[in-house]
Design a protein around this motif. Sequence first.
Motif, PDB file in Angstrom:
ATOM      1  N   GLU A 139     -49.661  14.191 -40.462  1.00 48.13           N
ATOM      2  CA  GLU A 139     -48.271  14.440 -40.118  1.00 48.13           C
ATOM      3  C   GLU A 139     -47.537  13.207 -39.586  1.00 48.13           C
ATOM      4  N   VAL A 140     -48.136  12.465 -38.701  1.00 52.89           N
ATOM      5  CA  VAL A 140     -47.457  11.303 -38.109  1.00 52.89           C
ATOM      6  C   VAL A 140     -47.108  10.259 -39.171  1.00 52.89           C
ATOM      7  N   PRO A 141     -48.061   9.842 -40.015  1.00 54.69           N
ATOM      8  CA  PRO A 141     -47.680   8.876 -41.061  1.00 54.69           C
ATOM      9  C   PRO A 141     -46.635   9.432 -42.022  1.00 54.69           C
ATOM     10  N   LEU A 142     -46.712  10.720 -42.337  1.00 58.11           N
ATOM     11  CA  LEU A 142     -45.727  11.333 -43.215  1.00 58.11           C
ATOM     12  C   LEU A 142     -44.337  11.283 -42.599  1.00 58.11           C
ATOM     13  N   LEU A 143     -44.227  11.664 -41.342  1.00 58.24           N
ATOM     14  CA  LEU A 143     -42.934  11.638 -40.668  1.00 58.24           C
ATOM     15  C   LEU A 143     -42.370  10.223 -40.613  1.00 58.24           C
ATOM     16  N   ARG A 144     -43.216   9.257 -40.277  1.00 56.86           N
ATOM     17  CA  ARG A 144     -42.765   7.862 -40.208  1.00 56.86           C
ATOM     18  C   ARG A 144     -42.239   7.371 -41.552  1.00 56.86           C
ATOM     19  N   GLN A 171     -32.181  11.514 -39.821  1.00 55.57           N
ATOM     20  CA  GLN A 171     -33.007  12.689 -39.591  1.00 55.57           C
ATOM     21  C   GLN A 171     -32.605  13.873 -40.458  1.00 55.57           C
ATOM     22  N   SER A 172     -31.333  14.026 -40.725  1.00 57.63           N
ATOM     23  CA  SER A 172     -30.883  15.149 -41.560  1.00 57.63           C
ATOM     24  C   SER A 172     -31.432  15.026 -42.976  1.00 57.63           C
ATOM     25  N   ARG A 173     -31.353  13.829 -43.544  1.00 61.36           N
ATOM     26  CA  ARG A 173     -31.873  13.622 -44.899  1.00 61.36           C
ATOM     27  C   ARG A 173     -33.398  13.720 -44.928  1.00 61.36           C
ATOM     28  N   ALA A 174     -34.044  13.184 -43.895  1.00 61.21           N
ATOM     29  CA  ALA A 174     -35.502  13.263 -43.826  1.00 61.21           C
ATOM     30  C   ALA A 174     -35.954  14.715 -43.723  1.00 61.21           C
ATOM     31  N   THR A 180     -36.397  21.280 -36.276  1.00 64.50           N
ATOM     32  CA  THR A 180     -37.858  21.282 -36.407  1.00 64.50           C
ATOM     33  C   THR A 180     -38.380  19.858 -36.519  1.00 64.50           C
ATOM     34  N   LEU A 181     -37.681  19.028 -37.286  1.00 62.05           N
ATOM     35  CA  LEU A 181     -38.080  17.629 -37.406  1.00 62.05           C
ATOM     36  C   LEU A 181     -38.039  16.952 -36.043  1.00 62.05           C
ATOM     37  N   ARG A 182     -36.964  17.154 -35.300  1.00 59.09           N
ATOM     38  CA  ARG A 182     -36.842  16.541 -33.978  1.00 59.09           C
ATOM     39  C   ARG A 182     -37.957  17.019 -33.038  1.00 59.09           C
TER      40      ARG A 182
END
Length: 65
Positions: free
Chosen positions: A26-31, A41-44, A54-56
Amino acid sequence: MRRYLADIGDTECAEGLHALVLREVEVPLLREVLAFHDGNQSRAASALGINRATLRKKLAAHGLL
């Protein structure tokens, strides 16, 4: 996934295999998704198929904010 499972073998994981894999991935994916979308963040969140809140929450939980 097969290689990952072979690498960890029969190692006991108190948190369970699902939690272990999520923690590793999850961490590498989010980065990477955030970097790809220049920190937007909205596009991600849209690319990940989750809402921005949820992303935040995930970013905060992993110390990425």
